[in-house]
Design a protein around this motif. Sequence first.
Motif, PDB file in Angstrom:
ATOM      1  N   GLU A 118      -4.139  -3.252  18.398  1.00 20.16           N
ATOM      2  CA  GLU A 118      -3.101  -2.918  17.403  1.00 20.16           C
ATOM      3  C   GLU A 118      -3.707  -2.789  16.013  1.00 20.16           C
ATOM      4  N   ALA A 141      -4.860  -2.540   6.379  1.00 18.59           N
ATOM      5  CA  ALA A 141      -4.319  -2.566   7.745  1.00 18.59           C
ATOM      6  C   ALA A 141      -3.824  -3.955   8.128  1.00 18.59           C
ATOM      7  N   SER A 199      -5.189   4.697  11.434  1.00 13.15           N
ATOM      8  CA  SER A 199      -4.137   5.393  10.675  1.00 13.15           C
ATOM      9  C   SER A 199      -4.444   5.367   9.186  1.00 13.15           C
ATOM     10  N   PRO A 201       4.840   0.362   9.034  1.00 14.69           N
ATOM     11  CA  PRO A 201       3.634   0.823   9.729  1.00 14.69           C
ATOM     12  C   PRO A 201       3.106   2.087   9.062  1.00 14.69           C
ATOM     13  N   ARG A 256      -3.936   0.564  13.519  1.00 12.88           N
ATOM     14  CA  ARG A 256      -3.546   0.597  12.102  1.00 12.88           C
ATOM     15  C   ARG A 256      -4.727   1.017  11.234  1.00 12.88           C
TER      16      ARG A 256
END
Lengths: 431, 431
Positions: free
Chosen positions: B254, B103, B261, A6, B258
């Motif tokens: 989800e 991602a 991030s 992740p 990602r």
Amino acid sequence: MPVSTPVPMSATLAADEALARRRAAGERVLSMASGEIGLPVLPALRERLAAAAGENAYGPVPGSPELRAAAAGYWRRRGLATDPGQVVAGPGSKPLLFALLLAIGGDVAVPVPGWVSYGAQARLAGAEPLPVPTRPGEGGVPDPELLREAVTAARRAGRDPRAVVVTVPDNPTGTVAPPDTVRALAEAARELDLVVVSDEIYCDLVYDTSAPAHSPARYAPERTVVTCGLTKNLALGGWRTGVARLPDGEAGRELGTRLVSVASQIWSSPPAPVQSAAAYAFGEPPEVIAQVAAARRLHGTVVRAVAGHLVAAGAALAPVAATCYLYPDFAPLRDRLAAAHGVHDGDGVARFLGERHGVGVLPGSAFGEPAGSLRVRLATSRLYGADDGQRLAALAAPDPLALPWIAGAVAWAGEALADLAAGPGPAARRP
Amino acid sequence: MPVSTPVPMSATLAADEALARRRAAGERVLSMASGEIGLPVLPALRERLAAAAGENAYGPVPGSPELRAAAAGYWRRRGLATDPGQVVAGPGSKPLLFALLLAIGGDVAVPVPGWVSYGAQARLAGAEPLPVPTRPGEGGVPDPELLREAVTAARRAGRDPRAVVVTVPDNPTGTVAPPDTVRALAEAARELDLVVVSDEIYCDLVYDTSAPAHSPARYAPERTVVTCGLTKNLALGGWRTGVARLPDGEAGRELGTRLVSVASQIWSSPPAPVQSAAAYAFGEPPEVIAQVAAARRLHGTVVRAVAGHLVAAGAALAPVAATCYLYPDFAPLRDRLAAAHGVHDGDGVARFLGERHGVGVLPGSAFGEPAGSLRVRLATSRLYGADDGQRLAALAAPDPLALPWIAGAVAWAGEALADLAAGPGPAARRP
């Protein structure tokens, strides 16, 4: 699979958003986690951006000729002869660093402790970061001897390290590696045939302007890429502008071509109106020089005040020479922290300061510290005022510590640190 | 090794820069290679950007609450219920598409022909693009049957395709895949458990506003990510702003986490002053709607005129329904092109038009066409004027083709195409 693990959210940006949420919920928080510079935009730069609001063409991928020429002059004034053709501009030095990792390929050695994104970017680029410790008080430059060992071992194990990242001046430690260490790093990189990626985003924030940081580009000009920007020196993080200086020579030109190709596929070009203002800023007219000097003085003054509280609390702290960061080690208080607060590492210190005192700091784990390290990073850059009026007053003040909001913030940090250090065991020395 | 093959420079941006250099050298060139929209910034947006010139904070990684709310409203008005929490803004839809590939991970199916950067981005992300042909006249949507075959074969061979890219409306063909094909693609993606990445950057440039493009998000809402921006609709490419709409539901959240991030590690946040103007634009006040409508009419009018010359020259051309692109196939002229000009493929056509007539176009090879294909892409978006005065007149003109600079540009293209088609063999039908 390109993403095998992740991707972590940038620790600084995550901490920033968490504090913003707590503040929005009415909590009283002191934001010392993120290094975002809480200072206003210089009016001359605001005007340049506004005047360029009609610019909507992509323009060249590596940036406008004006911006590239201005950045070349900026580096020339710092002792690095630079042709505009060696400059590639991007939407921040962060994307430039990422694109460089893609353009160089292979694995990359990174300093430990080191900025939160080097390792994450390497993994996103499909590489493995190779952590190399820095020497005490010489943050940002991987120990040249340990670099040799790590790269040699990695190659023996079939890995392909091709670059080493350095940070001068350093984040998170606020230290500036001495010229001899930078030179030794550059020589090691030459022996090992590594590209040096030198992140110099804090280059104008060395407090003692008579002793500027030395770039590895001085010692290994044929292999050093320097990145820089306006995010820290001029508080323009939200504008997203950065520049990279490629090495002169054939290998440098080839890397530059690859970098521009990667840029063309990921971001096209830096935002056009921002380029216009950035070109003005890199030209360093007197008001820009004055603004950077005022910010540097302000950082230095507040950093020294917080350093006093850290030392008084019993933390170990290398002298801070640049930036707005302090990177104390609470190891001397290990037993007391465990006994008094059940705190065993930097995450525990950050939790204690955040939950008990509303003081946001980042644990050393975000910078690659091993388990059990009692380091945290504190940034002073958000303490300068709640609005532009206060921030301008802070920039102009002969003694910023006499301004009530800065005095209050520093005292708040000091009380939190004293409470952390209090408890069973020998009492902490009070400030 | 993350970069096993050299990264190609974006073909559109490279062509653009080559033409700019030729023009700077005093050559007379007609720029039909890049899809950059040569139209001025709407004054209201210029003013919003100028007013936001003091904004220098990073702000939240996925964009400001105002921008995210405005983009959600934009999609709601197009039939896609959207919560602001589903929106992630970035410095262009190009970086968003790249970050999505990182991602999602795994390999990605891309339409052929398809935009120049999908394949290059996939390779930079460490993945292999899986080229899937589109059906004639239904550009941008991989043929659902061929997608099934390609993904099944790839999985059997040990590869891990996890996503499929679609482009509605399409670049390079200017066609809009019919709803039935979009639905069939969405169903195939569901069966194959693929994320659909739907690039809808041209969504407001469908000439017949009573028949808008259908997003796969209508048919596979649980797995479709839509990207969009202001680059094409409002000619703001140089501002670098784009938005992504993540699917609702757990998997979408989800993926959104990602994506944010990855964004935090690559670009931090979209440029703050631009976000403010973009929020205004996505709110679609009347002057924005009028500007987009005027641009749409202008594109359609000029595209139809150039289409007339292509058909007259004997090229095959699917009816263009959107965008500023034409994607003719000169296969009907294969023998003549070979005999008269030694031209055997789209690269040869582009070279002939460029060198003989100063008309810049992109060969089909840039869009993934196989060797020997005689396709090229022509963009009309740079023909609207040499300065803002001409461009504003073009936007306002009841008949843009009556304006001398547009008439001249279209005639120039027509002459170049007629010369290409001339030569031994049956004569081309003249316009």
